[in-house]
Design a protein around this motif. Structure first.
Motif, PDB file in Angstrom:
ATOM      1  N   SER A 114       4.961   1.002   3.407  1.00  0.00           N
ATOM      2  CA  SER A 114       3.628   0.236   3.247  1.00  0.00           C
ATOM      3  C   SER A 114       3.486   0.318   1.909  1.00  0.00           C
ATOM      4  O   SER A 114       2.877  -0.487   1.187  1.00  0.00           O
ATOM      5  CB  SER A 114       2.533   0.668   4.108  1.00  0.00           C
ATOM      6  N   PHE A 115       3.978   1.358   0.988  1.00  0.00           N
ATOM      7  CA  PHE A 115       3.665   1.610  -0.229  1.00  0.00           C
ATOM      8  C   PHE A 115       4.231   0.582  -1.172  1.00  0.00           C
ATOM      9  O   PHE A 115       3.722  -0.023  -2.146  1.00  0.00           O
ATOM     10  CB  PHE A 115       3.998   3.022  -0.725  1.00  0.00           C
ATOM     11  N   ASP A 125       5.409  -2.361   0.423  1.00  0.00           N
ATOM     12  CA  ASP A 125       4.766  -3.640   0.405  1.00  0.00           C
ATOM     13  C   ASP A 125       3.597  -3.937  -0.441  1.00  0.00           C
ATOM     14  O   ASP A 125       3.464  -5.001  -0.929  1.00  0.00           O
ATOM     15  CB  ASP A 125       4.253  -3.585   1.840  1.00  0.00           C
ATOM     16  N   GLU A 126       2.821  -2.873  -0.526  1.00  0.00           N
ATOM     17  CA  GLU A 126       1.502  -3.038  -1.457  1.00  0.00           C
ATOM     18  C   GLU A 126       1.705  -3.424  -2.836  1.00  0.00           C
ATOM     19  O   GLU A 126       1.225  -4.419  -3.406  1.00  0.00           O
ATOM     20  CB  GLU A 126       0.703  -1.691  -1.446  1.00  0.00           C
ATOM     21  N   ILE A 127       3.062  -2.705  -3.462  1.00  0.00           N
ATOM     22  CA  ILE A 127       3.345  -3.045  -4.637  1.00  0.00           C
ATOM     23  C   ILE A 127       3.839  -4.540  -4.852  1.00  0.00           C
ATOM     24  O   ILE A 127       3.309  -5.269  -5.837  1.00  0.00           O
ATOM     25  CB  ILE A 127       4.255  -2.180  -5.303  1.00  0.00           C
ATOM     26  N   GLY A 129       3.221  -6.927  -2.714  1.00  0.00           N
ATOM     27  CA  GLY A 129       2.418  -7.996  -2.157  1.00  0.00           C
ATOM     28  C   GLY A 129       2.830  -8.949  -1.309  1.00  0.00           C
ATOM     29  O   GLY A 129       2.337  -9.929  -0.744  1.00  0.00           O
ATOM     30  N   ARG A 130       3.868  -8.386  -0.503  1.00  0.00           N
ATOM     31  CA  ARG A 130       4.453  -8.819   0.740  1.00  0.00           C
ATOM     32  C   ARG A 130       5.242  -7.953   1.379  1.00  0.00           C
ATOM     33  O   ARG A 130       5.467  -6.873   0.998  1.00  0.00           O
ATOM     34  CB  ARG A 130       5.510  -9.915   0.251  1.00  0.00           C
ATOM     35  N   ARG A 131       5.664  -8.247   2.481  1.00  0.00           N
ATOM     36  CA  ARG A 131       6.588  -7.280   3.298  1.00  0.00           C
ATOM     37  C   ARG A 131       8.206  -7.113   2.658  1.00  0.00           C
ATOM     38  O   ARG A 131       8.480  -8.374   2.783  1.00  0.00           O
ATOM     39  CB  ARG A 131       6.621  -7.810   4.948  1.00  0.00           C
TER      40      ARG A 131
END
Length: 323
Positions: A26-27, A29-31, A33-35
């Motif tokens: 999830s970290f 993904d956050e960077i 901006g997508r999966r």
């Protein structure tokens, strides 16, 4: 090249080639901006997807041909893949490697039983050396990417991706590949065309060695001006292959080009968040997803971590970007 060759390579690799996992964080993904899902080919035998192509080529040879031995040229990952495949088949291998290849790759190739011949990549032609030795010794040349059986072996990675995204319930997205000569990229693209046609393959390369991106843009094969000078040694090639480029031109989206600093940061984040070790050339796809999202259109991106054979000093340099 056709999908049947890739499926046949997949069958020959059953019980030998590892089905590598799709990893997520999830970290990350956050960077991004997508999966982001990482196809961890750094966990393949010899630490690279190249074992797929090496095994495919040797397992398809008739026993009499294979018994005479094989020869390959490589900066290290194809070298180790072919050396291990040869050892597992009980035959000999000669590997032509650039003298500036990471020491860990040279040492590992020798440890797998191969005879290593070093050359100067700036002044000598590995193709000429390979052809000369193969003729002198009666060895079969296993090319690093421009060989149908090698492309078929790399394409088995694409078959796995198609199975894994289906298991995850993902129906569309982009697949970013670490790209040198295009064996992995073209093989994955052909596999996905057949089994997951709503996924578009995007090749990724380091700055200064973006021959595939430029070739795709121009519609004809372009060469790199330099053959050395990047930490992404695993994916430095003179130009796309004559077999791989038409496949990539037909099936792939535009290439993405990243900096060495991007690669080092991606290596560090992969270790910090996924606990996997990736080499610089194997990190260009992840770097593309994390730091070049403006080039992407999909909500889900699969990236290949194509290799993990990195020298200690380079990995320490990558980890230092976290400080």
């Amino acid at each position: 090249m056709n999908i049947d060759m890739i499926r046949a390579a997949f069958v020959r690799g059953q019980g030998v080639v590892r089905r590598t996992p799709l990893l997520s964080s999830s970290f990350l993904d956050e960077i991004a901006g997508r999966r982001v899902l990482l196809k961890a080919e750094c966990l393949q035998h010899t630490g690279s997807f190249k074992f797929r192509g090496g095994w495919s080529a040797l397992s398809a040879m008739v026993p009499e041909q294979r018994a005479k031995g094989v020869i390959a040229f490589s900066s290290g990952n194809h070298a180790q893949g072919v050396a291990l495949a040869a050892k597992m088949h009980g035959t000999s291998s000669v590997i032509i490697m650039p003298a500036d290849a990471p020491r860990v790759k040279i040492d590992n190739t020798r440890a797998l039983g191969a005879e290593v011949v070093l050359y100067d990549r700036a002044t000598e032609d590995r193709d000429v050396i390979g052809v000369t030795l193969s003729l002198e010794r009666g060895l079969t040349l296993v090319k690093p990417f421009d060989d149908p059986l090698v492309i078929a072996g790399q394409g088995t990675c694409g078959l796995e991706i198609s199975e894994q995204v289906a298991e995850e319930g993902i129906t569309e997205g982009e697949v970013i590949t670490c790209c040198g000569g295009g064996g992995l990229t073209s093989g994955i693209a052909m596999a996905l065309e057949a089994d997951a046609p709503d996924f578009k393959v995007r090749p990724a390369e380091p700055e200064g060695f973006d021959d595939v991106a430029r070739s795709l843009s121009a519609g004809v094969i372009q060469r790199n001006d330099a053959m050395t000078g990047s930490i992404c040694d695993a994916i430095i090639t003179p130009q796309p292959g004559n077999l791989t480029f038409p496949i990539m031109h037909r099936l792939c989206g535009a290439g993405i080009v990243v900096s060495e600093e991007d690669c080092l940061r991606a290596m560090a984040l992969a270790y910090e968040r996924l606990r996997v070790v990736i080499e610089p050339g194997g990190a260009v796809a992840l770097a593309s997803a994390l730091f070049h999202g403006d080039h992407l259109i999909s909500d889900t991106v699969i990236v290949t971590a194509s290799g993990g054979n990195v020298d200690k000093a380079v990995f320490e340099r990558a980890l230092a970007t976290l400080e």
